[in-house]
Design a protein around this motif. Structure first.
Motif, PDB file in Angstrom:
ATOM      1  N   GLY A   7      51.148  -1.772  12.197  1.00  0.00           N
ATOM      2  CA  GLY A   7      50.428  -2.696  11.805  1.00  0.00           C
ATOM      3  C   GLY A   7      49.484  -3.028  13.130  1.00  0.00           C
ATOM      4  O   GLY A   7      48.666  -2.179  13.561  1.00  0.00           O
ATOM      5  N   GLY A   8      49.074  -4.318  13.286  1.00  0.00           N
ATOM      6  CA  GLY A   8      48.128  -4.489  14.307  1.00  0.00           C
ATOM      7  C   GLY A   8      48.686  -5.089  15.443  1.00  0.00           C
ATOM      8  O   GLY A   8      48.854  -4.486  16.526  1.00  0.00           O
ATOM      9  N   THR A   9      48.817  -6.446  15.686  1.00  0.00           N
ATOM     10  CA  THR A   9      49.033  -7.047  16.960  1.00  0.00           C
ATOM     11  C   THR A   9      50.469  -6.521  17.919  1.00  0.00           C
ATOM     12  O   THR A   9      50.315  -6.011  18.913  1.00  0.00           O
ATOM     13  CB  THR A   9      49.378  -8.491  16.847  1.00  0.00           C
ATOM     14  OG1 THR A   9      50.142  -9.178  15.989  1.00  0.00           O
ATOM     15  CG2 THR A   9      48.047  -9.344  16.961  1.00  0.00           C
ATOM     16  N   GLY A  10      51.505  -6.357  16.823  1.00  0.00           N
ATOM     17  CA  GLY A  10      52.793  -5.983  17.560  1.00  0.00           C
ATOM     18  C   GLY A  10      52.729  -4.556  17.701  1.00  0.00           C
ATOM     19  O   GLY A  10      52.935  -3.717  18.889  1.00  0.00           O
ATOM     20  N   GLY A  11      52.380  -3.548  16.543  1.00  0.00           N
ATOM     21  CA  GLY A  11      52.248  -2.194  16.549  1.00  0.00           C
ATOM     22  C   GLY A  11      51.285  -1.678  17.661  1.00  0.00           C
ATOM     23  O   GLY A  11      51.698  -0.606  18.288  1.00  0.00           O
ATOM     24  N   PRO A 191      57.047  -1.503  16.464  1.00  0.00           N
ATOM     25  CA  PRO A 191      57.701  -2.971  16.151  1.00  0.00           C
ATOM     26  C   PRO A 191      56.802  -3.815  15.355  1.00  0.00           C
ATOM     27  O   PRO A 191      56.361  -4.820  15.778  1.00  0.00           O
ATOM     28  CB  PRO A 191      58.135  -3.700  17.279  1.00  0.00           C
ATOM     29  CG  PRO A 191      57.193  -2.880  18.467  1.00  0.00           C
ATOM     30  CD  PRO A 191      56.650  -1.610  17.746  1.00  0.00           C
ATOM     31  N   SER A 192      56.304  -3.591  14.220  1.00  0.00           N
ATOM     32  CA  SER A 192      55.299  -4.313  13.443  1.00  0.00           C
ATOM     33  C   SER A 192      56.264  -4.718  12.251  1.00  0.00           C
ATOM     34  O   SER A 192      57.465  -4.739  12.250  1.00  0.00           O
ATOM     35  CB  SER A 192      54.203  -3.391  12.768  1.00  0.00           C
ATOM     36  OG  SER A 192      53.228  -2.905  13.566  1.00  0.00           O
ATOM     37  N   SER A 193      55.689  -5.731  11.697  1.00  0.00           N
ATOM     38  CA  SER A 193      56.361  -6.469  10.366  1.00  0.00           C
ATOM     39  C   SER A 193      56.930  -5.319   9.508  1.00  0.00           C
ATOM     40  O   SER A 193      56.024  -4.643   9.089  1.00  0.00           O
ATOM     41  CB  SER A 193      55.421  -7.469   9.589  1.00  0.00           C
ATOM     42  OG  SER A 193      55.987  -7.821   8.639  1.00  0.00           O
ATOM     43  N   SER A 197      53.826  -4.656   7.219  1.00  0.00           N
ATOM     44  CA  SER A 197      52.901  -3.625   7.809  1.00  0.00           C
ATOM     45  C   SER A 197      53.469  -2.253   7.702  1.00  0.00           C
ATOM     46  O   SER A 197      52.903  -1.461   6.969  1.00  0.00           O
ATOM     47  CB  SER A 197      53.006  -4.190   9.468  1.00  0.00           C
ATOM     48  OG  SER A 197      52.190  -5.042   9.782  1.00  0.00           O
ATOM     49  N   SER A 222      62.549  -2.587  17.053  1.00  0.00           N
ATOM     50  CA  SER A 222      62.737  -3.657  16.458  1.00  0.00           C
ATOM     51  C   SER A 222      61.786  -4.980  17.026  1.00  0.00           C
ATOM     52  O   SER A 222      61.246  -4.930  18.114  1.00  0.00           O
ATOM     53  CB  SER A 222      64.315  -4.246  17.017  1.00  0.00           C
ATOM     54  OG  SER A 222      64.094  -5.608  16.089  1.00  0.00           O
ATOM     55  N   PRO A 223      61.059  -5.300  15.934  1.00  0.00           N
ATOM     56  CA  PRO A 223      60.172  -6.388  16.238  1.00  0.00           C
ATOM     57  C   PRO A 223      61.040  -7.691  16.190  1.00  0.00           C
ATOM     58  O   PRO A 223      60.412  -8.786  16.611  1.00  0.00           O
ATOM     59  CB  PRO A 223      59.099  -6.560  15.138  1.00  0.00           C
ATOM     60  CG  PRO A 223      60.155  -5.942  13.901  1.00  0.00           C
ATOM     61  CD  PRO A 223      61.108  -5.147  14.316  1.00  0.00           C
ATOM     62  N   PRO A 229      61.437 -13.351  15.408  1.00  0.00           N
ATOM     63  CA  PRO A 229      60.336 -12.222  15.659  1.00  0.00           C
ATOM     64  C   PRO A 229      59.911 -12.581  17.158  1.00  0.00           C
ATOM     65  O   PRO A 229      59.889 -13.642  17.291  1.00  0.00           O
ATOM     66  CB  PRO A 229      59.463 -12.636  14.737  1.00  0.00           C
ATOM     67  CG  PRO A 229      59.630 -13.598  13.831  1.00  0.00           C
ATOM     68  CD  PRO A 229      61.199 -14.028  14.247  1.00  0.00           C
ATOM     69  N   GLU A 231      56.889 -12.708  17.945  1.00  0.00           N
ATOM     70  CA  GLU A 231      55.976 -13.505  17.411  1.00  0.00           C
ATOM     71  C   GLU A 231      55.313 -13.431  16.015  1.00  0.00           C
ATOM     72  O   GLU A 231      55.675 -12.431  15.591  1.00  0.00           O
ATOM     73  CB  GLU A 231      54.435 -13.380  18.695  1.00  0.00           C
ATOM     74  CG  GLU A 231      53.797 -12.013  18.215  1.00  0.00           C
ATOM     75  CD  GLU A 231      52.599 -11.627  19.404  1.00  0.00           C
ATOM     76  OE1 GLU A 231      52.529 -12.186  20.416  1.00  0.00           O
ATOM     77  OE2 GLU A 231      51.924 -10.604  18.968  1.00  0.00           O
ATOM     78  N   ALA A 234      57.314 -13.156  10.824  1.00  0.00           N
ATOM     79  CA  ALA A 234      58.141 -11.841  10.278  1.00  0.00           C
ATOM     80  C   ALA A 234      59.104 -12.513   9.459  1.00  0.00           C
ATOM     81  O   ALA A 234      59.648 -11.921   8.517  1.00  0.00           O
ATOM     82  CB  ALA A 234      58.458 -10.741  11.146  1.00  0.00           C
ATOM     83  N   VAL A 287      62.907  -4.594  24.854  1.00  0.00           N
ATOM     84  CA  VAL A 287      61.972  -4.142  23.901  1.00  0.00           C
ATOM     85  C   VAL A 287      60.568  -5.233  24.102  1.00  0.00           C
ATOM     86  O   VAL A 287      59.635  -4.929  23.094  1.00  0.00           O
ATOM     87  CB  VAL A 287      62.323  -4.029  22.317  1.00  0.00           C
ATOM     88  CG1 VAL A 287      63.451  -3.131  22.297  1.00  0.00           C
ATOM     89  CG2 VAL A 287      62.582  -5.242  21.830  1.00  0.00           C
TER      90      VAL A 287
HETATM   91  P1  GDP Z   1      50.021  -7.789  12.567  1.00  0.00           P
HETATM   92  O1  GDP Z   1      49.667  -6.777  11.340  1.00  0.00           O
HETATM   93  O2  GDP Z   1      48.975  -8.219  13.046  1.00  0.00           O
HETATM   94  O3  GDP Z   1      50.740  -8.935  11.911  1.00  0.00           O
HETATM   95  O4  GDP Z   1      51.087  -7.235  13.425  1.00  0.00           O
HETATM   96  P2  GDP Z   1      52.291  -6.207  13.350  1.00  0.00           P
HETATM   97  O5  GDP Z   1      52.981  -6.299  11.910  1.00  0.00           O
HETATM   98  O6  GDP Z   1      51.791  -4.973  13.913  1.00  0.00           O
HETATM   99  O7  GDP Z   1      53.139  -6.755  14.393  1.00  0.00           O
HETATM  100  C1  GDP Z   1      53.799  -8.089  14.385  1.00  0.00           C
HETATM  101  C2  GDP Z   1      55.147  -7.871  14.961  1.00  0.00           C
HETATM  102  O8  GDP Z   1      55.290  -7.662  16.104  1.00  0.00           O
HETATM  103  C3  GDP Z   1      55.844  -9.366  14.801  1.00  0.00           C
HETATM  104  O9  GDP Z   1      57.110  -9.078  13.882  1.00  0.00           O
HETATM  105  C4  GDP Z   1      56.377  -9.366  16.250  1.00  0.00           C
HETATM  106  O10 GDP Z   1      57.806  -9.886  16.231  1.00  0.00           O
HETATM  107  C5  GDP Z   1      56.078  -8.171  16.905  1.00  0.00           C
HETATM  108  N1  GDP Z   1      55.931  -8.199  18.290  1.00  0.00           N
HETATM  109  C6  GDP Z   1      54.960  -8.520  18.922  1.00  0.00           C
HETATM  110  N2  GDP Z   1      54.904  -8.516  20.272  1.00  0.00           N
HETATM  111  C7  GDP Z   1      56.044  -7.767  20.326  1.00  0.00           C
HETATM  112  C8  GDP Z   1      56.599  -6.954  21.717  1.00  0.00           C
HETATM  113  O11 GDP Z   1      56.125  -7.097  22.632  1.00  0.00           O
HETATM  114  N3  GDP Z   1      57.890  -6.304  21.480  1.00  0.00           N
HETATM  115  C9  GDP Z   1      58.347  -6.072  20.463  1.00  0.00           C
HETATM  116  N4  GDP Z   1      59.386  -5.437  20.203  1.00  0.00           N
HETATM  117  N5  GDP Z   1      57.736  -6.597  19.051  1.00  0.00           N
HETATM  118  C10 GDP Z   1      56.626  -7.347  19.163  1.00  0.00           C
END
Ligand code: GDP
Length: 306
Positions: A7-11, A191-193, A197, A222-223, A229, A231, A234, A287
């Motif tokens: 996905g975005g921020t976590g992925g 570790p995306s949603s 995601s 695992s996110p 979560p 952040e 999720a 993680v």
């Molecule tokens: P979005 O598409 O921007 O919402 O982002 P993603 O789906 O890629 O990521 C959101 C998930 O990333 C959330 O559930 C967070 O818990 C997870 N996440 C963010 N930072 C970290 C981290 O440093 N480690 C892990 N394991 N998960 C993270």
């Protein structure tokens, strides 16, 4: 070749770590596009852009958008009474303008994405999950919202009653997605949603089966740590999709048919046995990825585990 689903921020943090370990050329990323939205007639693909900006080394410290960007255009739009709740920086707008122009010329999103990333010097292949329109629609007690309306405009403050992936049944994987998964040395579910995601990527017809066929070489991170979560909302998406728990074990259950290994945080050691009982090999480590070193270390652990 390593293939990551993101996905975005976590992925993108995991994508960054993997690229640092194996090199950008040895990585292909399949990215969620169900969060895409149109603003002022411009196509915005937040997850693709976050991954691209991270790999190009131009992402802003907050984790999305271009570093040192200004928001003069957005301020001007607000002056004219346009809604301005979605943060589009001035440099960032160039990405959306170019994409929109090229799409209007009939170019596929996968092709435009390839142009954008090459121009930014990114050597990793970035593949949208599909070239077809798929959009996450979220229903709360007060009405139906697009993904960005729910997340950004309303701050993910409401419980979710229903999540629909509009268009998913008719979507085809973008060119190269199924082939990349089939040929990968490892498939990493970032570790995306898991719902909005990774769930949407796996929901594109053919993708879940393609990853399941590589289950022995597939691993998820695992996110969720200690029932929350790291952040973002999720937990709301999990509840909205009908899952009882927000836990690492729940993640492993959602992915049990597609991954043979699952990386969870050491703080969740007590859940490792329940993960193993699902037929998924638990891998315990830290993680959290606050910086480049942590991302690289986690990426090494993930790849070593395979
Ligand atoms: P979005 O598409 O921007 O919402 O982002 P993603 O789906 O890629 O990521 C959101 C998930 O990333 C959330 O559930 C967070 O818990 C997870 N996440 C963010 N930072 C970290 C981290 O440093 N480690 C892990 N394991 N998960 C993270």
């Amino acid at each position: 070749m390593i293939v990551a689903l993101s996905g975005g921020t976590g992925g993108s943090k995991m994508v960054d770590g993997l690229a640092r370990v194996v090199g950008q050329r040895e990585l292909t990323v399949v990215v969620n596009t169900a969060d895409d939205s149109d603003f002022y007639g411009l196509r915005v693909c937040p997850d693709l852009d976050i991954c691209m900006y991270v790999l190009a080394g131009v992402v802003a410290d907050r984790g999305w958008g271009y570093a040192d960007d200004t928001f003069r255009c957005l301020e001007g739009l607000e002056t004219y009474g346009q809604p301005a709740w979605f943060g589009l920086g001035d440099r960032d707008l160039a990405t959306h303008l170019h994409r929109t122009v090229r799409l209007a010329e009939g170019t596929a999103l996968s092709e435009v994405t390839d142009e954008l990333r090459r121009r930014l010097g990114v050597e990793t292949r970035l593949l949208p999950m599909t070239d077809d329109p798929v959009r996450t629609a979220i229903t709360t007690a007060t009405g139906e919202r697009t993904f960005q309306e729910y997340l950004v405009k309303h701050g993910a403050a409401e419980d979710i009653e229903r999540i629909e992936l509009v268009g998913i049944e008719d979507a085809a994987p973008a060119p190269g997605v199924i082939e990349a998964i089939g040929q990968a040395d490892a498939v990493v579910l970032c570790p995306s949603s898991p719902v909005v995601s990774i769930g949407t990527i796996l929901g594109v017809p053919g993708v879940r089966d393609a990853v399941a066929a590589r289950r022995d070489r597939a691993i998820a991170v695992s996110p969720i740590i200690a029932g929350r979560p790291v952040e973002g909302p999720a937990h709301r998406f999990l509840a909205g999709a009908g899952y009882a728990e927000c836990s690492a074990r729940q993640m492993a259950e959602i992915y049990a048919d597609v991954v043979g290994s699952f990386v969870l945080d050491e703080r969740d050691e007590s859940e490792a046995e329940a993960v193993a009982a699902l037929g998924v090999r638990p891998v315990l480590t830290d993680v959290l990825m606050p910086d480049h070193d942590a991302r690289e270390r986690l990426a090494r652990t993930v790849l070593d585990a395979l």
